[in-house]
Design an enzyme around this catalytic site. Structure first.
Site, PDB file in Angstrom:
ATOM      1  N   CYS A   1       0.986  -1.344   0.094  1.00  0.00           N
ATOM      2  CA  CYS A   1      -0.135   0.009  -0.023  1.00  0.00           C
ATOM      3  C   CYS A   1       0.863   1.197   0.017  1.00  0.00           C
ATOM      4  O   CYS A   1       1.240   1.636   1.022  1.00  0.00           O
ATOM      5  CB  CYS A   1      -1.002   0.003   1.106  1.00  0.00           C
TER       6      CYS A   1
ATOM      7  N   CYS B   1      -0.280   4.133   2.375  1.00  0.00           N
ATOM      8  CA  CYS B   1      -0.388   3.920   3.612  1.00  0.00           C
ATOM      9  C   CYS B   1       1.200   4.097   4.044  1.00  0.00           C
ATOM     10  O   CYS B   1       1.721   4.712   5.067  1.00  0.00           O
ATOM     11  CB  CYS B   1      -0.665   2.486   4.210  1.00  0.00           C
ATOM     12  N   ASP B   2       2.139   3.557   3.156  1.00  0.00           N
ATOM     13  CA  ASP B   2       3.595   3.563   3.707  1.00  0.00           C
ATOM     14  C   ASP B   2       4.387   4.493   3.074  1.00  0.00           C
ATOM     15  O   ASP B   2       5.699   4.527   3.379  1.00  0.00           O
ATOM     16  CB  ASP B   2       4.032   2.012   3.630  1.00  0.00           C
TER      17      ASP B   2
END
Ligand code: NAP
Length: 304
Positions: free
Chosen positions: A132, A135-136
């Protein structure tokens, strides 16, 4: 007993809920994560009609949830659906903390990211290997990253990471892309994005964190090493349909077979969104399927 249980709170499930709630049904959505589904993994959606400058995935997810959460007849159950059983005149959905009974069920469970299953992938998951980018990506500011895949997810991830990371290598196994041309063109406009084509990763290496990826040239079989701090995998999805595979019809890829009313082979069970057999998996098509499923579930219940 509830009128309708919806499994999955992505755009398809939330739209189905909106239509069912507006028709006066009582609705529960069972969702194992946060409401939003894949919207939460997409920074900006540029092809959802009505938003000239695009819309943030997080904003669209939040607004969709606020819209259904305002209904008194709605509840969100934070759990995982394990099984759907058909009773004489209703359905039971098993979740980890008990069961939910309702007159009809809509499955809108979408999918989760495929893994490459190469050495180092599991070992470095969360230590440089990610599924992701939204997300990261933040953890890779000014670092060097590789994105694997050639679909819309990989292209969008590479575009997103291009403005965070120092260098982005997009590694794809063919020399043409499955994703949209408009994204390919946009990607090519970044000076720090490098296309690594007709190559596949064969190993991810490092000490405590990722520091290297080995890639194989598919024409020559030569294996070369690339120094990277992060590897973002975007090679497609596995459908979350395992829990219904014995009760509903699925195709070879785990998509649920439905008709134009989003009705499955079992009367009273509908499906919508990425989980169904269809040609185009987009937020706009998920919302369209969801509207049909919600309305058809209402009509089914009205005739009981
Ligand atoms: P996808 O379209 O299935 O693409 C997967 C990509 O990964 C393909 O390029 C595939 O290569 C490659 N791949 C698969 N297995 C591989 C392996 N073992 N090794 C190396 N490469 C591998 O998946 P997705 O990009 O996640 O998209 C899923 C669906 O969501 C699609 O329908 C997509 O259009 C949609 N989506 C839409 C948007 C948008 O419109 N904004 C954004 C994201 C996703 P090949 O091409 O050679 O098969």
């Amino acid at each position: 007993m509830l009128d309708l249980t919806i499994i999955g709170a992505g755009p398809a499930g939330m739209t189905a809920a909106l239509y069912a709630l507006r028709s006066g049904l009582s609705v529960a959505i069972i969702e194992q994560g946060a409401p939003g589904g894949q919207l939460l993994k997409t920074e900006k959606i540029e092809n959802y009609p009505g938003f000239v400058d695009g819309v943030l995935g997080m904003d669209l997810a939040t607004n969709m949830f606020m819209q259904i959460n305002a209904f008194e007849n709605f509840k969100l159950i934070n759990d995982t659906a394990k099984k759907i059983s058909k009773n004489a005149d209703n359905f039971t959905v098993n979740i980890s903390i008990g069961t939910v009974d309702s007159k009809a069920v809509i499955v809108a469970t979408g999918g989760y990211p495929k893994t490459l299953d190469i050495p180092g992938e599991k070992q470095f998951a969360g230590k440089g290997v990610s599924y992701c980018a939204i997300c990261d990506g933040f953890f890779f500011k000014n670092k060097v990253v590789a994105v694997i895949g050639g679909g819309n997810t990989a292209l969008e991830d590479a575009i997103y990471l291009a403005s965070i990371a120092k260098e982005v290598y997009l590694i794809h196994r063919r020399n043409t892309f499955r994703g949209s041309q408009i994204l390919v063109d946009k990607l090519k406009s970044y000076n720090n994005v490098h296309l690594v084509l007709e190559k596949v990763p064969v190993e991810i290496k490092g000490d405590t964190k990722v520091s290297e990826i080995l890639v194989k040239d598919l024409k020559t079989n030569e294996i070369t090493s690339m120094f990277v701090n992060g590897v973002f995998l975007a090679i497609g999805q596995i459908m979350n349909s395992e829990f219904v595979k014995d009760s509903l019809d699925t195709d070879g890829l785990g998509h649920i077979v439905v008709n134009e009313k989003m009705a499955s082979v079992t009367s009273g069970i509908f499906a919508c969104g990425d989980i169904i057999t269809k040609n185009l998996r987009q937020v706009s098509t998920a919302v369209g399927d969801g509207a049909i499923a919600g309305q058809m579930a209402y009509e089914y219940i009205s005739q009981l």
